[in-house]
Structures are given as C-alpha cells and as structure tokens.
Design a protein around this motif. Structure first.
Motif, PDB file in Angstrom:
ATOM      1  N   LYS A 244       0.823  -1.214   0.000  1.00  0.00           N
ATOM      2  CA  LYS A 244       0.000   0.000   0.000  1.00  0.00           C
ATOM      3  C   LYS A 244       0.859   1.268   0.000  1.00  0.00           C
ATOM      4  N   ASN A 245       2.059   1.193   0.568  1.00  0.00           N
ATOM      5  CA  ASN A 245       3.026   2.288   0.515  1.00  0.00           C
ATOM      6  C   ASN A 245       4.410   1.659   0.648  1.00  0.00           C
TER       7      ASN A 245
ATOM      8  N   ASP B 268       0.964  -0.666  -4.853  1.00  0.00           N
ATOM      9  CA  ASP B 268      -0.257  -1.081  -5.554  1.00  0.00           C
ATOM     10  C   ASP B 268      -0.814   0.026  -6.441  1.00  0.00           C
ATOM     11  N   SER B 269      -0.971   1.209  -5.873  1.00  0.00           N
ATOM     12  CA  SER B 269      -1.523   2.321  -6.644  1.00  0.00           C
ATOM     13  C   SER B 269      -0.492   2.874  -7.600  1.00  0.00           C
TER      14      SER B 269
ATOM     15  N   LYS C 237       3.867   6.946  -1.408  1.00  0.00           N
ATOM     16  CA  LYS C 237       2.517   6.754  -0.864  1.00  0.00           C
ATOM     17  C   LYS C 237       1.480   7.139  -1.919  1.00  0.00           C
TER      18      LYS C 237
END
Length: 287
Positions: free
Chosen positions: A2-3, A83-84, A118
C-alpha cells in the motif's frame, strides 16, 4: 504494497521503517530532498527532479552514493512495488551516520538514501486557493532544497489556522515564493515570476509553466515583483509538483484574481495534457 519506505537498500511499509539515531538528519537536518508524482507507475519529470536533487546535494558538499542513472533506475523500480500507480514520490539524502559533531564526518562515512512512496494524486486545478502573506525569515539559500523546513512548517500551519491553503513569503516588499510552492502573477497578458536566484527554489512546475507560456507566445518576465503587484494582479498563480497551475481567489481576506481566465485555462489544459502524455508512456509492459 500500500506504501513503501526505503533506507540504504532496506525497504518495508513506511510505518515499519526505522533509522539510526545518529543519522545526521536527526541533529542537523543535514540533507536535501526532492519529490514528484507518478501515474500508471510512471514518474513525471524525473530527469529534471534528479538534476535539481544532485545540484542541491552538490551545493552542500553531500556525495550521493549513486549516479543519476542508478538513482532513476532505483526509483522507477520502487514505484512498481506500490499497488496504486498514482503516488507521491519522495526521496532524500543525508550526509551520513556518525556521532554528533557539527563538522562533516570522515570520508568513509557514506551518505544515507531515503525513499518514501505513498498513494496520492496531483491537485485538481479547478480549485481556487486562499492565501496569506508572511515576512520571509528563512536563510539566504532557498535555492537549495534542504531538509531544514521549520519556517515553512510554521507558515503552512498559520495558513491552515486561517482556513487558507498557502502562505506567500515576502522580504520587505519583494514577493519571493510560498511555503511549499512558487507564486507568480499574470498582469496585462504578461506572466511575471520571481527570478531563479538564491531567494527561491527553482521549481520544476515553474519551469514547465514558463515553457508553456513561451509555446503560446505569452510574454514572460522573470524579475522581482512587489506585494502591491501581487494584490493588483489579474491572476495569482501557485505552482508545485503536485499542483501545476492553481489560481488564487483571496489573499489576507481580500479577493484577488479572476481577470484572465482564458490564459489560465490554456495553461492548465496544456500542463495537464503534458502530464497525462508523459505518464501514459509504455514502460516495460506498463499500461
């Protein structure tokens, strides 16, 4: 993930990372940083940010333990682990880890490299900003992207307490920049921005908007401007890596700007298109 946090070859979730107490960042803020954004796991304007990062380090005599190409490769690899695809991409270097001493540590002490990633998107440029003005009490090397940011932290806090989004610094009557952005004005069709001297950080977004002005044959004036000119401008423009061209509707409670919407829209559309085009590139199977 996630980060992602990174420190000298070790990485994990940011909240799990630790650093040595004797990292000189803890005592002196002895380091420099840079930051940008990614989309589709592609980092925007990376070459320009890396060049500025190495320049800042060089001005403080910090020896980065990577070449430019090695650091770019590392950053490009790291963003793929989150992920992002839309991320705030931050990196810094500190002079090293050694017992507290104002004098530089010995040559065999290597600099420390940090990376923090992030999920975060660039700002919506349709939003209008409210600003405050503050006397610029920072040191005289604002062109170095140093980690010593307490004046900017205090200014940003004062702006937030007044329900504003930024603080405009000035030295006497001369406007310099914002707490964490560059500020420019449009007046009578001319884009005016402070010169890239030691009193401002040479912003990457500032450079891009100047380039767009020249593309559209909008005159550019890189000379100091005053608080009076700021308040009387047709538009007040705030630029940074996360907000390419944001307009201002209020400064110190007084309405400003809104008089050159066509120029602003042309610049915003062009900057947004540039960002989308660069971050749509196919890299190693991405997209």
């Amino acid at each position: 993930m996630k980060n992602l946090g990174y420190y000298n070859g070790k990485y994990d979730l940011i909240e799990n990372m630790t650093i040595p107490m004797n990292d000189r960042v803890c005592y002196f803020g002895d380091g420099v940083y840079d930051a940008t954004y990614s989309r589709n796991h592609v980092i925007f304007a990376l070459d320009e940010h890396i060049d500025r990062f190495f320049n800042s380090a060089g001005l403080l005599k910090i020896k980065i333990p990577y070449t430019k190409d090695e650091l770019k490769e590392l950053l490009n690899d790291m963003v793929k682990k989150v992920d992002s695809g839309e991320q705030f991409v931050y990196w810094q270097v500190t002079r090293g880890t050694a017992m507290r001493n104002h004098i530089f540590p010995e040559d065999d002490v290597k600099a420390n490299v940090w990376i923090i990633l992030k999920p975060q998107k660039v700002k919506d440029m349709s939003q209008k900003l409210r600003l405050i003005t503050l006397e610029d009490t920072r040191f005289l090397h604002c062109n170095i992207k140093t980690l010593n940011l307490l004046p900017s932290v205090m200014a940003a806090q004062k702006a937030d307490e007044k329900d504003c989004q930024e603080a405009v610094f000035h030295r006497g009557d001369r406007v310099t920049e914002c707490a964490h952005s560059n500020v420019s004005i449009i007046k009578d069709g001319i884009f005016k921005t402070a010169p890239a001297d030691n009193l401002i950080l040479p912003g990457i977004a500032r450079a891009h908007i100047i380039k767009m002005c020249k593309k559209f044959e909008i005159p550019v004036n890189e000379t100091p401007f005053t608080l009076e000119e700021l308040m009387d401008a047709d538009e007040v423009i705030v630029t940074s890596s996360g907000q390419f061209c944001m307009t201002t509707c209020e400064i110190d409670g007084t309405p400003v700007g809104g008089k050159a919407p066509e120029i602003v829209k042309k610049l915003q559309d062009a900057l947004s298109a540039e960002f989308l085009k660069e971050t749509d590139k196919v890299q190693e199977g991405i997209i």
